[in-house]
Scaffold this motif. Structure first.
Motif, mmCIF file in Angstrom:
data_model
loop_
_atom_site.group_PDB
_atom_site.id
_atom_site.type_symbol
_atom_site.label_atom_id
_atom_site.label_comp_id
_atom_site.label_asym_id
_atom_site.label_seq_id
_atom_site.Cartn_x
_atom_site.Cartn_y
_atom_site.Cartn_z
ATOM 1 N N GLN A 103 0.757 -1.102 -0.013
ATOM 2 C CA GLN A 103 -0.014 0.024 0.003
ATOM 3 C C GLN A 103 0.977 1.189 0.146
ATOM 4 O OE1 GLN A 103 -3.326 0.047 -0.504
ATOM 5 N NE2 GLN A 103 -3.205 -2.291 -0.710
ATOM 6 N N LEU A 154 2.125 1.823 -3.568
ATOM 7 C CA LEU A 154 0.956 2.208 -4.425
ATOM 8 C C LEU A 154 1.056 3.747 -4.108
ATOM 9 C CD1 LEU A 154 -1.689 -0.545 -4.033
ATOM 10 C CD2 LEU A 154 -0.264 0.017 -6.207
ATOM 11 N N SER A 175 -2.082 -6.995 -9.856
ATOM 12 C CA SER A 175 -2.212 -6.461 -8.560
ATOM 13 C C SER A 175 -1.986 -5.016 -8.850
ATOM 14 C CB SER A 175 -1.590 -7.025 -7.578
ATOM 15 O OG SER A 175 -2.009 -8.503 -7.217
ATOM 16 N N TYR A 189 -4.665 -1.974 -8.598
ATOM 17 C CA TYR A 189 -5.026 -0.790 -7.536
ATOM 18 C C TYR A 189 -4.532 0.509 -8.069
ATOM 19 C CZ TYR A 189 -5.308 -4.200 -3.408
ATOM 20 O OH TYR A 189 -5.636 -4.924 -2.532
ATOM 21 N N LYS A 199 -6.924 3.713 -7.924
ATOM 22 C CA LYS A 199 -6.841 5.143 -7.392
ATOM 23 C C LYS A 199 -6.944 6.168 -8.405
ATOM 24 C CE LYS A 199 -3.422 3.538 -3.670
ATOM 25 N NZ LYS A 199 -3.990 4.084 -2.712
#
Length: 408
Positions: A233, A236, A271, A275, A279
């Motif tokens: 996270q 990201l 992935s 993600y 966003k």
């Protein structure tokens, strides 16, 4: 797998209560728990169905009608599941199936068993030999324990499914412990198997593999699952800000995920893509690429409709100035305990971001030692694909973002 384990334990609790007192509420809750477990993991239907079958067969003369009805309902549940699975899933299968391999099947089976000996020694060294022992005892005495033998045989069947499928992971066999552990403890204590030489030897082997393989791996995976999701996270968030800043200058950011091959590492780039798209980013702002060709016996079919290079071409892309290179915990390249391989990348690329794990524990056990010995013995051999992954210690747990410096 944890959910399957939980619901099977819950099922056994009410199943045992129903064996003592045939209350409808015990039957309904036990049946519900068993059916929930079925739909979490496909092979669960074999464990549940075989348990009910063996329990009914071995206990036919001892069980009353209501107890037999419970077994029949469990077998019906297993049959309903596999029927639904056949029409909904199997008839729509893709080009390949689990278990298909280009490797010699005997070697593949040996590798699978060895991997499970490392992660689940109690299953390999106690459960499976105990099955052979109980078969011998049943044939000799013509008597079986309808409950504990049913637990033992059904858990073994669940394990054998993964041998057949050529699938191994440290968590796959977890549901088998719901039935198997109880049976192991019962027979070892009831028949005093701990006094027999062969089971003493198997017990020592179990303890040895637990101490020098399962335990180190367990510590590593605790560290892995406590750090990697948070680190993912964090990276990201960094990439989101970085890509948005570059997009404001009309630049599309090219991202290379180091050590991930197209044919077997699709989950990692997918992935990142999903993600980042979640966003608010899109394929016009960033691209996922690979600087590796598909190698060995792995198969990959490019998808020309994908906007991302990783999926729409099978040849390697060149890393250009300004491109990002990300090292993830899922790299298949060798990363030593001192991580000098990562430090060396700083000579060619600029490190612009890295996460910071609280406690990074490598996976140092029997398997890593053996792979290390093999790798050192073959260090001068080119194109050696005997090891699918050279990441022996399953490092790092951090994510690193490098950027290729401008060429002068």
């Amino acid at each position: 797998e944890r959910s399957v384990l939980f619901f099977f334990v819950l099922f056994l609790f009410f199943f045992l209560k129903y064996q003592k007192e045939q209350k409808i509420v015990y039957l309904l809750v036990g049946l519900l728990a068993a059916n929930v477990a079925l739909y979490y993991k496909e092979p669960a239907f074999l464990m549940l169905g075989s348990f009910a079958f063996f329990h009914l067969m071995f206990g036919w003369k001892e069980l009353n009608v209501k107890q037999k009805i419970f077994d029949v309902l469990l077998m019906v549940s297993a049959f309903v599941f596999i029927s639904i699975y056949f029409f909904v899933v199997y008839l729509h299968k893709g080009d390949s199936l689990y278990g298909e391999t280009t490797v010699n099947p005997i070697l593949q089976l040996a590798k699978t068993i060895f991997n499970y000996a490392l992660s689940d020694p109690l299953i390999i060294f106690m459960l499976l030999p105990l099955v052979l022992w109980r078969v011998y005892i049943i044939i000799k005495s013509k008597q079986a324990n309808h409950f504990f033998d049913a637990l033992l045989f059904s858990s073994a069947i669940y394990v054998l499914v993964f041998f057949k499928l050529n699938m191994s992971a440290h968590y796959y066999l977890l549901p088998a412990y719901a039935f198997g552990l109880i049976a192991i403890v019962y027979f070892v204590m009831e028949e005093q198997l701990y006094k027999k030489f062969i089971f003493k030897f198997l017990g020592v082997a179990t303890v040895f593999f637990i101490v020098f393989s399962s335990l180190p791996a367990g510590l590593h995976y605790i560290s892995h699952y406590k750090n990697v999701p948070n680190n993912f996270q964090d990276i990201l968030t960094f990439l989101n800000k970085y890509i948005n800043a570059e997009a404001s200058n009309n630049k599309r950011v090219s991202i290379f995920i180091d050590g991930v091959n197209r044919a077997d590492g699709g989950e990692v780039p997918v992935s990142f893509i999903r993600y980042l798209e979640f966003k608010g980013l899109n394929a016009k702002q960033f691209d996922i690429k690979s600087d590796e060709n598909v190698f060995g016996a792995l198969q990959f079919s490019p998808n020309p409709e994908s906007p991302y290079t990783f999926f729409n071409q099978s040849t390697a892309s060149n890393i250009a100035s300004g491109d990002l290179i990300i090292i993830t915990p899922f790299t298949r390249k060798y990363i030593g305990l001192d991580k000098k391989e990562i430090e060396k990348m700083s000579e060619k690329y600029e490190l612009i971001y890295r996460t910071d794990s609280l406690l990074e524990i490598p996976n140092v056990g029997i398997k890593s030692v053996l792979k290390g010995i093999y790798k050192n013995s073959r260090k001068n051999s080119k194109n050696d694909k005997a090891m699918v992954s050279e990441n022996i210690y399953q490092m790092p747990l951090d994510f690193y973002v490098f950027r290729k410096r401008d060429e002068k």
